[in-house]
Scaffold this active site. Structure first.
Site, PDB file in Angstrom:
ATOM      1  N   LYS A   1      16.177   9.858  59.304  1.00  0.00           N
ATOM      2  CA  LYS A   1      16.775   8.615  58.811  1.00  0.00           C
ATOM      3  C   LYS A   1      18.190   8.939  58.368  1.00  0.00           C
ATOM      4  O   LYS A   1      18.400   9.898  57.616  1.00  0.00           O
ATOM      5  CB  LYS A   1      15.975   8.080  57.626  1.00  0.00           C
ATOM      6  CG  LYS A   1      16.472   6.753  57.091  1.00  0.00           C
ATOM      7  CD  LYS A   1      15.811   6.353  55.784  1.00  0.00           C
ATOM      8  CE  LYS A   1      14.312   6.276  55.884  1.00  0.00           C
ATOM      9  NZ  LYS A   1      13.685   5.829  54.610  1.00  0.00           N
TER      10      LYS A   1
ATOM     11  N   CYS B   1      31.361   1.924  58.389  1.00  0.00           N
ATOM     12  CA  CYS B   1      30.883   1.465  59.699  1.00  0.00           C
ATOM     13  C   CYS B   1      29.515   0.801  59.612  1.00  0.00           C
ATOM     14  O   CYS B   1      28.600   1.311  58.972  1.00  0.00           O
ATOM     15  CB  CYS B   1      30.808   2.663  60.655  1.00  0.00           C
ATOM     16  SG  CYS B   1      30.198   2.236  62.297  1.00  0.00           S
TER      17      CYS B   1
ATOM     18  N   CYS C   1      28.566  -0.638  62.835  1.00  0.00           N
ATOM     19  CA  CYS C   1      28.273  -0.813  64.261  1.00  0.00           C
ATOM     20  C   CYS C   1      27.649   0.440  64.887  1.00  0.00           C
ATOM     21  O   CYS C   1      27.206   0.402  66.019  1.00  0.00           O
ATOM     22  CB  CYS C   1      29.533  -1.188  65.031  1.00  0.00           C
ATOM     23  SG  CYS C   1      30.696   0.177  65.314  1.00  0.00           S
TER      24      CYS C   1
ATOM     25  N   CYS D   1      34.418   3.628  59.010  1.00  0.00           N
ATOM     26  CA  CYS D   1      34.833   2.856  60.186  1.00  0.00           C
ATOM     27  C   CYS D   1      36.108   3.462  60.771  1.00  0.00           C
ATOM     28  O   CYS D   1      37.033   3.800  60.031  1.00  0.00           O
ATOM     29  CB  CYS D   1      35.102   1.414  59.763  1.00  0.00           C
ATOM     30  SG  CYS D   1      35.901   0.380  60.999  1.00  0.00           S
TER      31      CYS D   1
ATOM     32  N   HIS E   1      34.388  -0.558  66.452  1.00  0.00           N
ATOM     33  CA  HIS E   1      33.671  -1.833  66.585  1.00  0.00           C
ATOM     34  C   HIS E   1      34.443  -2.813  67.469  1.00  0.00           C
ATOM     35  O   HIS E   1      33.830  -3.669  68.111  1.00  0.00           O
ATOM     36  CB  HIS E   1      33.391  -2.443  65.199  1.00  0.00           C
ATOM     37  CG  HIS E   1      34.616  -2.719  64.403  1.00  0.00           C
ATOM     38  ND1 HIS E   1      35.173  -1.801  63.535  1.00  0.00           N
ATOM     39  CD2 HIS E   1      35.420  -3.811  64.380  1.00  0.00           C
ATOM     40  CE1 HIS E   1      36.262  -2.321  62.964  1.00  0.00           C
ATOM     41  NE2 HIS E   1      36.424  -3.537  63.480  1.00  0.00           N
TER      42      HIS E   1
HETATM   43 FE1  FES Z   1      31.762   0.684  63.223  1.00  0.00          FE
HETATM   44 FE2  FES Z   1      34.134  -0.218  62.542  1.00  0.00          FE
HETATM   45  S1  FES Z   1      32.243  -1.032  61.989  1.00  0.00           S
HETATM   46  S2  FES Z   1      33.671   1.493  63.729  1.00  0.00           S
END
Ligand code: FES
Length: 74
Positions: free
Chosen positions: A23, A41, A43, A52, A56
């Site tokens: 996890k 992040c 994504c 991030c 994304h």
């Molecule tokens: Fe994943 Fe920006 S939210 S790189």
């Protein structure tokens, strides 16, 4: 873990980050953030996960998705 996710009927959300872990969990102490606003992040495509790196944008263009970072204020 990936094989289990595919067997369960889904492709999973996380394509490659720290797959050796059961996890993926990160803890951040907000008081120790170096910048007033830090993007995290959501994504699962960032090369600097858990931060991030803007990946994304490419993901959203390729998939029609609308994901973006979690912004943590100091
Ligand atoms: Fe994943 Fe920006 S939210 S790189």
């Amino acid at each position: 873990v990936r094989a289990e996710a595919e067997t369960a009927g889904g492709s999973g959300i996380n394509p490659a980050i720290r797959k050796e872990e059961a996890k993926v969990v990160d803890t951040v102490l907000a008081g120790e953030l170096s910048k007033p606003l830090t993007p995290y992040c959501r994504c699962w495509r960032s090369g600097t996960f858990p931060l991030c790196d803007g990946s994304h944008v490419k993901h959203n263009k390729a998939t029609g998705d609308n994901v973006g970072p979690l912004l943590v204020k100091k």
